[in-house]
Design a protein around this motif. Structure first.
Motif, PDB file in Angstrom:
ATOM      1  N   SER A   1       0.857  -1.179   0.000  1.00  0.00           N
ATOM      2  CA  SER A   1       0.000   0.000   0.000  1.00  0.00           C
ATOM      3  C   SER A   1       0.896   1.233   0.000  1.00  0.00           C
ATOM      4  CB  SER A   1      -0.905   0.008   1.235  1.00  0.00           C
ATOM      5  OG  SER A   1      -1.650   1.212   1.322  1.00  0.00           O
ATOM      6  N   THR A   2       0.353   2.363  -0.419  1.00  0.00           N
ATOM      7  CA  THR A   2       1.125   3.601  -0.426  1.00  0.00           C
ATOM      8  C   THR A   2       0.932   4.407   0.846  1.00  0.00           C
ATOM      9  OG1 THR A   2      -0.684   4.799  -1.530  1.00  0.00           O
ATOM     10  CG2 THR A   2       1.007   3.777  -2.933  1.00  0.00           C
ATOM     11  N   ARG A   3       0.014   3.995   1.707  1.00  0.00           N
ATOM     12  CA  ARG A   3      -0.303   4.748   2.916  1.00  0.00           C
ATOM     13  C   ARG A   3      -0.708   3.805   4.040  1.00  0.00           C
ATOM     14  NH1 ARG A   3      -6.273   7.083   3.228  1.00  0.00           N
ATOM     15  NH2 ARG A   3      -5.998   6.089   5.254  1.00  0.00           N
ATOM     16  N   PRO A   4      -0.588   4.245   5.279  1.00  0.00           N
ATOM     17  CA  PRO A   4      -1.027   3.402   6.407  1.00  0.00           C
ATOM     18  C   PRO A   4      -2.551   3.339   6.458  1.00  0.00           C
ATOM     19  CG  PRO A   4      -0.358   5.549   7.198  1.00  0.00           C
ATOM     20  CD  PRO A   4       0.013   5.508   5.745  1.00  0.00           C
ATOM     21  N   HIS A   5      -3.064   2.375   7.200  1.00  0.00           N
ATOM     22  CA  HIS A   5      -4.520   2.236   7.315  1.00  0.00           C
ATOM     23  C   HIS A   5      -5.132   3.415   8.066  1.00  0.00           C
ATOM     24  CE1 HIS A   5      -4.453  -1.751   5.624  1.00  0.00           C
ATOM     25  NE2 HIS A   5      -3.599  -2.187   6.541  1.00  0.00           N
TER      26      HIS A   5
END
Length: 332
Positions: free
Chosen positions: A161-165
């Motif tokens: 993913s490119t970002r955290p949840h």
């Protein structure tokens, strides 16, 4: 680098472990609606409607040319419906309580980064905030936070993913008396402290020449007593601040390499120091000819790309050579 190493440097991950030796901080999980608000660049620049009627620009001198980007034209009724003013009342009230609990002023940041590039827009010209509206203004005007929002895992080999949840807002207690000459970056390789650098490299501080050995002893003891066994990564950096009464406080953790600045070192130098098994090397700006110019840019100080071959790497190497030549000519 792995995702887990990047995640350990998020403030909501490390702060609970190091709360007793860090700056007092309150952390809030941000709703996804607020994250989308920060990412939305499809319409006009809109600040959230404040349920407390707090103005993010209370003392700003009115200048129509400068402020036109922050005003919404009246337009037609249909246009007004297309761009409703956002509102986050629950978040605003929680932040108000936190700011009051921290003495009335805070320094805000996301999981990793602070909106350093937008400090110019605040009434104080700094990241000092006293309301949710001021925080929203800094975050909404910042380009540097795009790293956290969209590119946090760009250097990870195992990224999915490119970002955290989830995103978090960290509110540090504001201390007006903090001095930039007492902040340092520590470089850890294979769980061993191998290098320390002055954090603010654009200025020469004579006091550091006098206190260098004492500061080295303080930082080394602090690392051995409080950090080595508690931070789980083998390779990383961390920033500390040393108070007037010689207490060491953790300011931040960052990854080894990637987007983290090596400051007065080069990454290959740090690798050499480690491989040769040398003692800790402590670097400071030792005269006015050795300052690093031009590092106050519109991207976060901690996330400039200075990797080998990058534009900043070439610039810094050229600057080093120029300084050496100037020093040699001055000596001659």
């Amino acid at each position: 680098m792995k995702v887990e190493e990047v995640n350990r440097c998020q403030i909501q991950e490390w702060y609970p472990k190091f709360k007793s030796v860090s700056i007092k901080t309150v952390i809030h999980q941000l709703p996804e609606s607020f994250i989308q608000y920060l990412l939305d660049d499809s319409g006009p620049f809109l600040l959230p409607a404040s349920v407390l009627n707090e103005d993010a620009l209370p003392n700003r001198i009115h200048n129509p040319i400068e402020e036109e980007d922050f005003q919404v034209s009246e337009g037609s009724g249909d246009e007004a419906e297309d761009s409703p003013q956002p509102s986050f009342p629950e978040l605003e009230l929680k932040i108000k309580e936190s700011i009051e609990s921290l003495g009335g002023a805070v320094f805000p940041k996301l999981n990793w980064s602070a909106p350093k590039d937008s400090a110019w827009i605040s009434t104080a010209g700094s990241l000092r905030c006293t309301s949710f509206s001021e925080i929203a203004l800094l975050f909404r005007a910042s380009d540097s936070l795009v790293h956290d929002l969209c590119h946090a895992y760009d250097s990870c080999q195992d990224k999915s993913s490119t970002r955290p949840h989830n995103f978090f807002l960290a509110l540090h207690k504001w201390y007006p008396s903090l001095q930039p000459d007492m902040e340092f970056r520590c470089f850890i390789r294979d769980q061993k402290l191998i290098g320390i650098s002055q954090r603010e490299v654009t200025t020469f501080y004579p006091i550091l020449l006098e206190k260098k050995n004492d500061l080295l002893s303080l930082i080394l003891a602090f690392f051995n007593n409080y950090v080595r066994a508690k931070f789980e990564s083998e390779n990383y950096t961390f920033d500390v601040y040393i108070t007037k009464d010689e207490r060491v406080k953790i300011v931040d953790f960052n990854t080894w390499g990637a987007f983290t600045l090596s400051l007065l070192f080069a990454w290959d130098e740090l690798e050499r120091i480690y491989s040769e098994g040398n003692d800790v090397e402590f670097r400071i700006v030792e005269d006015r000819c050795a300052v690093r110019p031009g590092l106050k840019t519109a991207v976060p100080f901690d996330y400039l790309d200075t990797s080998e071959g990058s534009g900043w790497d070439q610039f810094l190497r050229s600057a080093d050579e120029e300084f050496r030549q100037q020093f040699a000519e001055a000596g001659a």
